[in-house]
Design a protein around this motif. Structure first.
Motif, mmCIF file in Angstrom:
data_model
loop_
_atom_site.group_PDB
_atom_site.id
_atom_site.type_symbol
_atom_site.label_atom_id
_atom_site.label_comp_id
_atom_site.label_asym_id
_atom_site.label_seq_id
_atom_site.Cartn_x
_atom_site.Cartn_y
_atom_site.Cartn_z
ATOM 1 N N SER A 1 -3.723 -1.161 4.880
ATOM 2 C CA SER A 1 -4.457 -0.530 5.973
ATOM 3 C C SER A 1 -5.958 -0.747 5.911
ATOM 4 O O SER A 1 -6.650 -0.651 6.918
ATOM 5 C CB SER A 1 -4.188 0.975 5.977
ATOM 6 O OG SER A 1 -4.871 1.612 4.904
ATOM 7 N N GLY A 2 -6.473 -0.984 4.717
ATOM 8 C CA GLY A 2 -7.920 -1.085 4.554
ATOM 9 C C GLY A 2 -8.563 0.250 4.250
ATOM 10 O O GLY A 2 -9.741 0.307 3.879
ATOM 11 N N ASP A 3 -7.829 1.344 4.404
ATOM 12 C CA ASP A 3 -8.326 2.674 4.074
ATOM 13 C C ASP A 3 -7.709 3.089 2.744
ATOM 14 O O ASP A 3 -6.491 3.290 2.652
ATOM 15 C CB ASP A 3 -7.923 3.674 5.160
ATOM 16 C CG ASP A 3 -8.455 5.083 4.888
ATOM 17 O OD1 ASP A 3 -8.999 5.326 3.788
ATOM 18 O OD2 ASP A 3 -8.305 5.954 5.775
ATOM 19 N N PRO A 4 -8.513 3.221 1.684
ATOM 20 C CA PRO A 4 -7.949 3.553 0.370
ATOM 21 C C PRO A 4 -7.262 4.909 0.324
ATOM 22 O O PRO A 4 -6.467 5.173 -0.588
ATOM 23 C CB PRO A 4 -9.169 3.520 -0.554
ATOM 24 C CG PRO A 4 -10.339 3.754 0.342
ATOM 25 C CD PRO A 4 -9.980 3.106 1.646
ATOM 26 N N HIS A 5 -7.540 5.780 1.299
ATOM 27 C CA HIS A 5 -6.910 7.102 1.325
ATOM 28 C C HIS A 5 -5.477 7.057 1.859
ATOM 29 O O HIS A 5 -4.745 8.037 1.729
ATOM 30 C CB HIS A 5 -7.738 8.070 2.174
ATOM 31 C CG HIS A 5 -9.099 8.347 1.615
ATOM 32 N ND1 HIS A 5 -9.330 9.235 0.582
ATOM 33 C CD2 HIS A 5 -10.313 7.829 1.932
ATOM 34 C CE1 HIS A 5 -10.618 9.273 0.301
ATOM 35 N NE2 HIS A 5 -11.237 8.420 1.100
ATOM 36 N N ASP A 6 -5.092 5.930 2.449
ATOM 37 C CA ASP A 6 -3.721 5.775 2.943
ATOM 38 C C ASP A 6 -2.789 5.439 1.794
ATOM 39 O O ASP A 6 -3.012 4.462 1.069
ATOM 40 C CB ASP A 6 -3.638 4.661 3.986
ATOM 41 C CG ASP A 6 -4.138 5.100 5.346
ATOM 42 O OD1 ASP A 6 -4.009 6.290 5.673
ATOM 43 O OD2 ASP A 6 -4.663 4.235 6.078
ATOM 44 N N LYS B 1 -13.496 12.124 -2.042
ATOM 45 C CA LYS B 1 -13.498 10.720 -2.428
ATOM 46 C C LYS B 1 -12.100 10.213 -2.806
ATOM 47 O O LYS B 1 -11.871 8.996 -2.812
ATOM 48 C CB LYS B 1 -14.450 10.493 -3.599
ATOM 49 C CG LYS B 1 -15.929 10.610 -3.228
ATOM 50 C CD LYS B 1 -16.810 10.269 -4.421
ATOM 51 C CE LYS B 1 -18.287 10.328 -4.050
ATOM 52 N NZ LYS B 1 -19.173 9.984 -5.199
ATOM 53 N N SER C 1 -3.809 -3.025 -0.640
ATOM 54 C CA SER C 1 -3.691 -2.090 0.477
ATOM 55 C C SER C 1 -3.370 -2.871 1.744
ATOM 56 O O SER C 1 -3.808 -4.005 1.908
ATOM 57 C CB SER C 1 -4.981 -1.301 0.669
ATOM 58 O OG SER C 1 -4.937 -0.515 1.843
ATOM 59 N N THR D 1 -6.572 6.389 -4.079
ATOM 60 C CA THR D 1 -7.735 5.553 -3.757
ATOM 61 C C THR D 1 -8.002 4.490 -4.817
ATOM 62 O O THR D 1 -8.776 3.562 -4.573
ATOM 63 C CB THR D 1 -9.001 6.415 -3.572
ATOM 64 O OG1 THR D 1 -9.220 7.198 -4.759
ATOM 65 C CG2 THR D 1 -8.846 7.346 -2.380
ATOM 66 N N ASN E 1 -4.435 10.748 2.543
ATOM 67 C CA ASN E 1 -4.191 11.141 3.926
ATOM 68 C C ASN E 1 -2.772 11.703 4.041
ATOM 69 O O ASN E 1 -1.838 11.153 3.435
ATOM 70 C CB ASN E 1 -4.346 9.945 4.869
ATOM 71 C CG ASN E 1 -5.797 9.559 5.095
ATOM 72 O OD1 ASN E 1 -6.683 10.401 5.087
ATOM 73 N ND2 ASN E 1 -6.052 8.267 5.295
ATOM 74 N N TYR F 1 2.001 3.803 5.845
ATOM 75 C CA TYR F 1 2.126 2.494 5.207
ATOM 76 C C TYR F 1 3.091 2.557 4.031
ATOM 77 O O TYR F 1 2.886 1.932 2.993
ATOM 78 C CB TYR F 1 0.745 1.978 4.782
ATOM 79 C CG TYR F 1 -0.151 1.702 5.965
ATOM 80 C CD1 TYR F 1 -0.151 0.462 6.591
ATOM 81 C CD2 TYR F 1 -0.954 2.712 6.499
ATOM 82 C CE1 TYR F 1 -0.946 0.219 7.708
ATOM 83 C CE2 TYR F 1 -1.751 2.481 7.615
ATOM 84 C CZ TYR F 1 -1.740 1.234 8.212
ATOM 85 O OH TYR F 1 -2.523 0.997 9.327
ATOM 86 N N THR G 1 0.102 3.625 0.231
ATOM 87 C CA THR G 1 0.596 2.289 0.560
ATOM 88 C C THR G 1 1.665 1.874 -0.434
ATOM 89 O O THR G 1 1.480 2.012 -1.644
ATOM 90 C CB THR G 1 -0.553 1.259 0.512
ATOM 91 O OG1 THR G 1 -1.609 1.688 1.374
ATOM 92 C CG2 THR G 1 -0.073 -0.109 0.942
#
Length: 396
Positions: free
Chosen positions: A80-85, A161, A78, A73, A165, A170, A87
């Motif tokens: 995807s826009g989701d920091p949990h992905d 937090k 990034s 995170t 994922n 990605y 990349t």
């Protein structure tokens, strides 16, 4: 992709299935690492002549103990826009100077330093940190290394937090292609999880991880193994006929074994020889799909490292895979040995320094000797490319 209807239907039921399997998952863990050399590790721990190795390991672990835990995170860029992905950037792809649409072009063998702005360097460091935390704890019994390892595992895999994922949707993105989504070949970056799992097993053999953490990890790796096995990217990776496909099989097998996903683990083990060894290594020992690369020798050795890991994992399960199939595996080793001190005879492209790969080859031969490899290597060559120069090789 991850959002295909079939995969979503599997995920909807996954949490219930995993929780119902907890007793089996907890019993699925092996006693200790699956491919690290435990006899060597114990020898290092108990033999005075290895004191300098123990000290070097401690010094390295101490560097990491004072650092903040790593997390996906905390990233610069990034897709995807989701920091949990997780990349990452396809490392051999560079901005096309002649393009106006931001697309990238391939330059095989030349690494684009832009990759450092994404998550791959952190994933690699995660594996290294966990390795040294687990070794230092095993060698010294100092609880600070155990605590640091537990904290790092919670931050990367569990905490709300900061968790990752359980997918590589990605991984190895090529900017400007496929809507900036990952590729099946990007799953090779998950190979770092093999080192993480060895570290977890070593820690667990010395002092059991907290039950809640152990369950969370097994849950995560169960979901990840399901994603690898059934997502569109995972299926694409499984069809790869080079080192990426072979590495995929080893990683999926290891994740499935750790998490109790026996259906997936059995499928990988049953098909491995025909799909990977027989198909990717010719009887003369050549690996055609690796010889096509711009670093043909290095990639041929690289592929062998994954094969050796698979052989050692199978041996730890009581299966004599290497003994049954040593002829084809040994042929690959012998083919590469012949070019040491005779590099000009290697007629395929090798744009990088060949020496590190020659040293790596000696390391893989030494690892296979633990389970019966008798490929002959000139003593002078083996001594010159001594695989035990590095700390990690002494222990592994």
């Amino acid at each position: 992709m991850l959002h295909s209807a079939r995969f979503i239907s599997r995920i909807v039921l996954l949490s219930v299935a995993v929780f119902s399997l907890y007793p089996d998952l907890l019993s699925a863990q092996t006693v200790g690492p699956m491919y690290w050399n435990m006899d060597r590790l114990e020898e290092v721990r108990t033999t005075p002549k290895y004191h300098v190795i123990v000290e070097a390991c401690i010094n390295k672990a101490d560097e990491y103990v004072i650092e903040k835990p790593l997390t996906v995170t905390n990233k610069i860029k990034s897709f995807s826009g989701d920091p949990h992905d997780y990349t990452s950037l396809a490392v051999y792809w560079w901005p096309d100077e002649n393009a106006t649409d931001g697309k990238y072009v391939n330059r095989d063998g030349y690494i684009n330093p832009e990759f450092e702005q994404y998550d791959l360097p952190k994933l690699r460091e995660l594996a290294v940190r966990m390795k040294y935390f687990s070794w230092a704890y095993y060698l010294t019994n100092q609880n600070k290394y155990y605590k640091a390892a537990v904290n790092q595992l919670r931050v990367w895999f569990v905490k709300k937090k900061t968790y990752m994922n359980p997918s590589l949707e990605y991984g190895q993105v090529i900017p400007g292609y496929n809507n900036n989504r990952g590729r099946g070949t990007g799953i090779i970056e998950a190979y770092e999880f093999n080192m993480v799992l060895e570290s977890v097993r070593l820690l667990d053999s010395k002092k059991k991880l907290p039950t809640s953490l152990s369950r969370a990890l097994q849950n995560w790796f169960y979901q990840f193994s399901e994603w690898m096995a059934y997502s569109d990217l995972g299926v694409a990776a499984s069809k790869g006929g080079s080192n990426t496909g072979l590495a995929y099989d080893v990683t999926l097998l290891n994740c499935a074994l750790y998490s109790g996903n026996t259906v997936v683990a059995d499928a990988i083990s049953s098909n491995f020889y025909k799909k990977r060894i027989e198909a990717q290594i010719k009887p003369d020992g050549t690996q055609p799909n690796e010889l096509m690369r711009t670093n043909a020798y290095s990639y041929s050795v690289f592929n062998l490292t994954h094969i050796v890991d698979f052989c050692l994992i199978q041996q730890s399960l009581g299966n004599s895979f290497y003994a049954e199939h040593k002829e084809r595996i040994d042929a690959a080793i012998k083919y590469l040995i012949q070019f040491i001190d005779n590099e000009s005879a290697f007629t395929y492209q090798q744009i990088g320094d060949i020496k590190p790969s020659e040293r790596e080859l000696m390391k893989e031969i030494s690892r296979l000797r633990r389970i019966g490899c008798d490929v002959k290597v000139d003593d002078k060559i083996f001594k010159r490319f001594n695989p035990y120069v590095k700390i990690e090789n002494v222990i592994q």
